[in-house]
Design an enzyme around this catalytic site. Structure first.
Site, PDB file in Angstrom:
ATOM      1  CB  ALA A 246      -1.834  -0.802  13.259  1.00 26.33           C
TER       2      ALA A 246
ATOM      3  CG  HIS B 175      19.985   0.972   5.713  1.00 27.73           C
ATOM      4  ND1 HIS B 175      20.241   0.166   4.622  1.00 27.73           N
ATOM      5  CD2 HIS B 175      18.696   0.750   6.064  1.00 27.73           C
ATOM      6  CE1 HIS B 175      19.146  -0.512   4.313  1.00 27.73           C
ATOM      7  NE2 HIS B 175      18.200  -0.178   5.166  1.00 27.73           N
TER       8      HIS B 175
ATOM      9  CG  ASN C 244      -2.280   0.670   0.875  1.00 30.84           C
ATOM     10  OD1 ASN C 244      -2.338   1.585   0.055  1.00 30.84           O
ATOM     11  ND2 ASN C 244      -3.338   0.224   1.522  1.00 30.84           N
TER      12      ASN C 244
END
Length: 224
Positions: free
Chosen positions: A190, A145, A115
């Site tokens: 969520a 990272h 999404n």
């Protein structure tokens, strides 16, 4: 026949025709095992290094789909030097999302949907099973990272692969961190932050402490 012509005309209005032709018929970095195609919708930005490869089979890669009328929101797909994306089942990546495979990294995916405004960045390897549903604003990383060292200079935070099983729902604003393994049939709630192993058919929730992993029945894509 007329209906097919109309459908094709509508399709051409939605896609970036130049990119569609290039990536499906002229780009040597794209290897198709059947008639599946890359479908770059309007404002899709696709950057494939000359030493990267995309393998496509059993489904189209739809990039930048569901774009709102008059919107100029871009969708980004980038493969850097030596990167490989192997797709078996295709995908639908909604507007505003970012998918990036860094140098010599691998993205191995079955069919998945992603999404809007979600991010997947593979620095080593991310594996997505079949029928993975990724909600809005989800982040999936297999790396920090940036390097963290201890006082003696030893690196503390090496990259670690992420594995997502079949039929997994990762809900809005969830973050999946390096080294995570999510079992098939699971739901990531969520706002959850996932690190470690999630058992099959589990409901994984945070920020409760400790993390709660609850068994449940099953989930479906249909709205209740």
């Amino acid at each position: 026949m007329i209906r097919r012509i109309i459908q094709y005309a509508v399709f051409l209005r939605k896609v970036n025709v130049i990119q569609f032709v290039y990536f499906n018929y002229f780009c040597r970095m794209v290897i198709r095992t059947d008639r599946s195609k890359i479908i770059p919708y309007k404002n899709a930005v696709i950057d494939i290094d000359k030493c990267a490869q995309i393998y496509i089979g059993d489904g189209d890669l739809e990039i930048g789909c569901d774009l709102l009328k008059k919107s100029k929101t871009e969708t980004y797909v980038r493969l850097r030097d030596g990167a490989v994306w192997s797709s078996s089942g295709g995908c639908k990546i909604s507007y505003g999302s970012t998918l990036e495979v860094l140098e010599n990294a691998v993205l191995d995916s079955g069919h998945f949907t992603m999404n809007s405004h979600s991010v997947i960045i593979a620095a080593r390897k991310i594996q997505l099973g079949y029928d993975v549903m990724i909600g809005r604003n989800v982040v999936i990383y297999d790396s920090d990272h940036h390097i963290i060292r201890n006082e003696s200079g030893k690196i503390l935070n090496f990259d670690a692969p992420v594995v997502v099983g079949d039929h997994v729902w990762i809900a809005t604003n969830a973050t999946v961190l390096k080294g995570t393994i999510i079992g098939s049939g699971s739901v990531i709630a969520a706002n959850a932050v996932v690190h470690g192993e999630v058992c099959k058919k589990s409901l994984y929730r945070t920020p409760k402490i400790p993390n709660i992993k609850e068994n449940y029945g099953s989930w479906e894509r249909q709205r209740p």
